[in-house]
Design a protein around this motif. Structure first.
Motif, PDB file in Angstrom:
ATOM      1  N   PHE A 162       0.829  -1.218   0.000  1.00  0.00           N
ATOM      2  CA  PHE A 162       0.000   0.000   0.000  1.00  0.00           C
ATOM      3  C   PHE A 162       0.856   1.258   0.000  1.00  0.00           C
ATOM      4  O   PHE A 162       0.507   2.262  -0.644  1.00  0.00           O
ATOM      5  N   ASP A 163       1.976   1.243   0.704  1.00  0.00           N
ATOM      6  CA  ASP A 163       2.884   2.401   0.677  1.00  0.00           C
ATOM      7  C   ASP A 163       3.422   2.628  -0.731  1.00  0.00           C
ATOM      8  O   ASP A 163       3.500   3.773  -1.207  1.00  0.00           O
ATOM      9  N   ARG A 164       3.795   1.537  -1.397  1.00  0.00           N
ATOM     10  CA  ARG A 164       4.329   1.669  -2.756  1.00  0.00           C
ATOM     11  C   ARG A 164       3.235   2.130  -3.723  1.00  0.00           C
ATOM     12  O   ARG A 164       3.488   2.952  -4.612  1.00  0.00           O
ATOM     13  N   ILE A 165       2.047   1.596  -3.559  1.00  0.00           N
ATOM     14  CA  ILE A 165       0.926   2.029  -4.395  1.00  0.00           C
ATOM     15  C   ILE A 165       0.686   3.528  -4.210  1.00  0.00           C
ATOM     16  O   ILE A 165       0.471   4.267  -5.188  1.00  0.00           O
ATOM     17  N   ALA A 166       0.728   4.002  -2.943  1.00  0.00           N
ATOM     18  CA  ALA A 166       0.518   5.422  -2.679  1.00  0.00           C
ATOM     19  C   ALA A 166       1.581   6.282  -3.351  1.00  0.00           C
ATOM     20  O   ALA A 166       1.299   7.395  -3.825  1.00  0.00           O
ATOM     21  N   ASP A 167       2.819   5.784  -3.415  1.00  0.00           N
ATOM     22  CA  ASP A 167       3.910   6.538  -4.030  1.00  0.00           C
ATOM     23  C   ASP A 167       3.823   6.555  -5.557  1.00  0.00           C
ATOM     24  O   ASP A 167       4.074   7.591  -6.186  1.00  0.00           O
ATOM     25  N   ALA A 220       5.317  -3.343 -11.820  1.00  0.00           N
ATOM     26  CA  ALA A 220       5.823  -2.214 -11.038  1.00  0.00           C
ATOM     27  C   ALA A 220       6.038  -2.546  -9.573  1.00  0.00           C
ATOM     28  O   ALA A 220       6.445  -1.673  -8.801  1.00  0.00           O
ATOM     29  N   GLY A 221       5.779  -3.787  -9.174  1.00  0.00           N
ATOM     30  CA  GLY A 221       5.970  -4.154  -7.784  1.00  0.00           C
ATOM     31  C   GLY A 221       4.897  -3.616  -6.870  1.00  0.00           C
ATOM     32  O   GLY A 221       5.152  -3.310  -5.700  1.00  0.00           O
ATOM     33  N   LEU A 222       3.649  -3.523  -7.378  1.00  0.00           N
ATOM     34  CA  LEU A 222       2.522  -3.063  -6.573  1.00  0.00           C
ATOM     35  C   LEU A 222       1.684  -4.227  -6.053  1.00  0.00           C
ATOM     36  O   LEU A 222       0.712  -4.013  -5.325  1.00  0.00           O
ATOM     37  N   CYS A 223       2.022  -5.430  -6.434  1.00  0.00           N
ATOM     38  CA  CYS A 223       1.397  -6.657  -5.946  1.00  0.00           C
ATOM     39  C   CYS A 223       2.344  -7.792  -6.330  1.00  0.00           C
ATOM     40  O   CYS A 223       3.244  -7.600  -7.155  1.00  0.00           O
ATOM     41  N   TYR A 224       2.140  -8.972  -5.746  1.00  0.00           N
ATOM     42  CA  TYR A 224       3.025 -10.106  -6.050  1.00  0.00           C
ATOM     43  C   TYR A 224       2.446 -11.028  -7.110  1.00  0.00           C
ATOM     44  O   TYR A 224       3.020 -12.066  -7.409  1.00  0.00           O
ATOM     45  N   GLY A 225       1.351 -10.623  -7.688  1.00  0.00           N
ATOM     46  CA  GLY A 225       0.702 -11.366  -8.750  1.00  0.00           C
ATOM     47  C   GLY A 225      -0.705 -10.833  -8.880  1.00  0.00           C
ATOM     48  O   GLY A 225      -1.215 -10.138  -7.992  1.00  0.00           O
ATOM     49  N   SER A 226      -1.341 -11.134  -9.997  1.00  0.00           N
ATOM     50  CA  SER A 226      -2.675 -10.607 -10.246  1.00  0.00           C
ATOM     51  C   SER A 226      -3.458 -11.577 -11.106  1.00  0.00           C
ATOM     52  O   SER A 226      -2.902 -12.492 -11.711  1.00  0.00           O
ATOM     53  N   LEU A 227      -4.759 -11.338 -11.148  1.00  0.00           N
ATOM     54  CA  LEU A 227      -5.613 -12.061 -12.080  1.00  0.00           C
ATOM     55  C   LEU A 227      -5.871 -11.196 -13.300  1.00  0.00           C
ATOM     56  O   LEU A 227      -6.102  -9.991 -13.179  1.00  0.00           O
ATOM     57  N   PRO A 287      11.465  -2.676 -13.984  1.00  0.00           N
ATOM     58  CA  PRO A 287      11.573  -1.227 -14.208  1.00  0.00           C
ATOM     59  C   PRO A 287      11.920  -0.515 -12.905  1.00  0.00           C
ATOM     60  O   PRO A 287      11.432  -0.891 -11.827  1.00  0.00           O
ATOM     61  N   HIS A 288      12.768   0.476 -13.006  1.00  0.00           N
ATOM     62  CA  HIS A 288      13.050   1.341 -11.859  1.00  0.00           C
ATOM     63  C   HIS A 288      12.233   2.606 -12.071  1.00  0.00           C
ATOM     64  O   HIS A 288      12.486   3.369 -12.988  1.00  0.00           O
ATOM     65  N   ILE A 289      11.266   2.814 -11.199  1.00  0.00           N
ATOM     66  CA  ILE A 289      10.307   3.886 -11.411  1.00  0.00           C
ATOM     67  C   ILE A 289      10.572   4.994 -10.412  1.00  0.00           C
ATOM     68  O   ILE A 289      10.698   4.750  -9.204  1.00  0.00           O
ATOM     69  N   VAL A 290      10.669   6.207 -10.910  1.00  0.00           N
ATOM     70  CA  VAL A 290      10.867   7.378 -10.058  1.00  0.00           C
ATOM     71  C   VAL A 290       9.647   8.251 -10.211  1.00  0.00           C
ATOM     72  O   VAL A 290       9.361   8.771 -11.295  1.00  0.00           O
ATOM     73  N   ALA A 291       8.902   8.419  -9.153  1.00  0.00           N
ATOM     74  CA  ALA A 291       7.697   9.234  -9.213  1.00  0.00           C
ATOM     75  C   ALA A 291       8.087  10.719  -9.285  1.00  0.00           C
ATOM     76  O   ALA A 291       9.052  11.160  -8.659  1.00  0.00           O
ATOM     77  N   VAL A 292       7.338  11.473 -10.079  1.00  0.00           N
ATOM     78  CA  VAL A 292       7.574  12.908 -10.206  1.00  0.00           C
ATOM     79  C   VAL A 292       6.277  13.672  -9.999  1.00  0.00           C
ATOM     80  O   VAL A 292       5.203  13.092 -10.095  1.00  0.00           O
TER      81      VAL A 292
END
Length: 474
Positions: free
Chosen positions: A39-44, A171-178, A469-474
């Motif tokens: 959730f912290d990563r999703i918020a970022d 993006a590393g916002l979950c460990y897997g999805s449907l 991917p290395h993602i930098v939020a702006v």
């Protein structure tokens, strides 16, 4: 937002599902900590990536706490115990809306979980939230709703219907999805975002509680960071469901324990098809993949596939008929609330006669028979995940008007939905821009255990799936 490749030794956000599972089981990581970290990563990052439509923080943390407590009592539910996953927003959830990428159904709140969601929860998975998709799971996002952004490069296409699933997993916002796949909507976003996507055999996974695009073409499956992780999720969601009479009766293998090949498979490759319809970078990736397979001791043979371009054209019309039936209550009654892509598909379906539809079904049956004949002689068929290497958003704006582009995108995927065979798509290279390319293996009906073992073996010999991917939020 910028993005670049990082190594496999990134933080826990890029660990594979089975690795996080072991951290939780051993007590080195709690489900609550893993869930809060997501959730912290999703918020970022997700304010820029736009992969989630609904977050379920309160229920997810409550589930994580309950799972931590059960584990402390010695009650381990299996490899999904406490692992945070996310769900494409066409699978019903009793505790969150299911909008299916539409504005018409944006506030729809089902009173039950889709079978796949219920099975994931029963297996101990934590549901982080619901992921964005194209309108009604067709090709285009509704013009009033956001489009998920590819985490590797924002001007690169993020795929079609399961784009939110591909973006969040990559993006590393979950460990897997449907995800779901009717014409390529697991495999195309998996290709675009550099993750592993498995389309099971039609009927292998229940469609109960799934908002349909075209019922006889719809497949539900996992999108993960590896074939091993896909095996874990498929094992949890597969199997007959009395609430879906079309679901298969075949027993579910222990996919996650059958990841070693018992012999070297025979792989068919149609080089004439590839040369005629796929671009140069895609062909280079396929030839590099062949080199890996040969080094593994697999036998790669030249084959002639059935008429995949014709099958892709048949798919569009068939999908249109079924989609028109699905939307009969709201289209044309509420036409103005539809986006142009889904409306155009429905109009295709509404414009066909019963005779037209009969001819389409005959063509589909003949194609399926020819595919089964081909697969009787080989174990796997090699195709790209998409036949144009990592297309940009601007390129894909011409998909409906550019016949060459349409063929390159649909030929590797849509025909495999026509015949219902299983396939797996995996990272297999990178474009000149550093964005992912993908190879696809197709197998015969209900041979998911072969696909997963083959995919795992390929990923043990390559490192494409370990780059992120290395993602930098702006």
């Amino acid at each position: 937002m910028t993005s670049s490749t990082t190594s496999a030794n990134s933080g826990v956000e890029f660990r594979e599902l089975h690795e996080v599972s072991e951290l939780i089981r051993s007590g080195r990581l709690s489900s609550r900590d893993a869930t809060e970290a997501m959730f912290d990563r999703i918020a970022d990052l997700d304010p820029h990536l736009l992969s989630f439509v609904t977050l379920m923080r309160e229920s997810a943390l409550a589930a994580a706490d309950a799972l931590d407590a059960s584990l402390a009592r010695g009650d381990w539910l299996g490899p999904l115990h406490g692992v945070p996953l996310a769900i494409k927003d066409l699978a019903y959830t009793h505790d969150a809306p299911t909008g299916a990428g539409t504005t018409i159904h944006a506030d729809f709140r089902p009173d039950f979980d889709a079978t796949v969601v219920a099975r994931l929860r029963a297996a101990g998975a934590v549901t982080l939230g619901k992921l964005r998709l194209t309108e009604g799971a067709f090709t285009g996002h509704h013009p009033d709703l956001p489009t998920p952004v590819n985490p590797w490069e924002p001007n690169t296409w993020s795929g079609v219907s399961s784009s939110g699933s591909g973006v969040a997993t990559a993006a590393g916002l979950c460990y897997g999805s449907l995800g779901s796949d009717t014409g390529g909507s697991i495999r195309l976003p998996a290709s675009a975002n550099g993750v592993t996507g498995l389309k099971p055999t039609w009927g292998r996974v229940s469609r109960n509680g799934i908002f349909s695009l075209a019922p006889s073409l719809d497949h539900i499956g996992p999108m993960t960071r590896s074939a091993r992780d896909a095996a874990i999720i498929l094992e949890a969601i597969a199997g007959h469901d009395p609430n879906d009479p079309t679901s298969a009766l075949e027993p579910v293998p222990r996919y996650s324990r059958q990841l070693t090949l018992d012999r070297a498979p025979v792989v068919g490759f149609d080089r004439e098809l590839a040369a005629a319809y796929f671009d140069a970078a895609t062909n280079e990736m396929l030839e590099s993949t062949v080199e890996v397979l040969v080094d593994l001791g697999w036998r790669v043979v030249d084959v002639r596939t059935p008429d995949l371009p014709a099958a892709a054209q048949t798919w569009t019309a068939l999908c249109g008929v079924e989609t028109a039936a699905v939307h009969a209550e709201t289209y044309p009654a509420r036409t103005s609330e539809y986006g142009p892509d889904l409306a155009a598909l429905i109009e295709v379906g509404r414009g066909l006669t019963a005779i037209d539809y009969h001819e389409l079904l005959e063509s589909r049956r003949e194609f399926t028979g020819r595919m089964r004949r081909l697969m009787a002689d080989i174990d796997l068929l090699l195709l790209p995940g998409v036949g144009v290497a990592s297309p940009t958003i601007s390129q894909m704006e011409n998909l409906g008007s550019d016949a060459e582009l349409f063929n390159a995108v649909t030929i590797p995927t849509a025909p495999i939905d026509n015949c219902g065979m299983p396939s797996i798509t995996m990272p297999a290279g990178f474009s000149d821009r550093g964005t992912p390319l993908a190879a696809q293996f197709v197998a015969g009906d209900f041979r998911e255990e072969l696909l997963l073992a083959a995919g795992h073996t390929f990923q043990q010999a390559t490192d494409f799936h370990t780059r992120h991917p290395h993602i930098v939020a702006v």
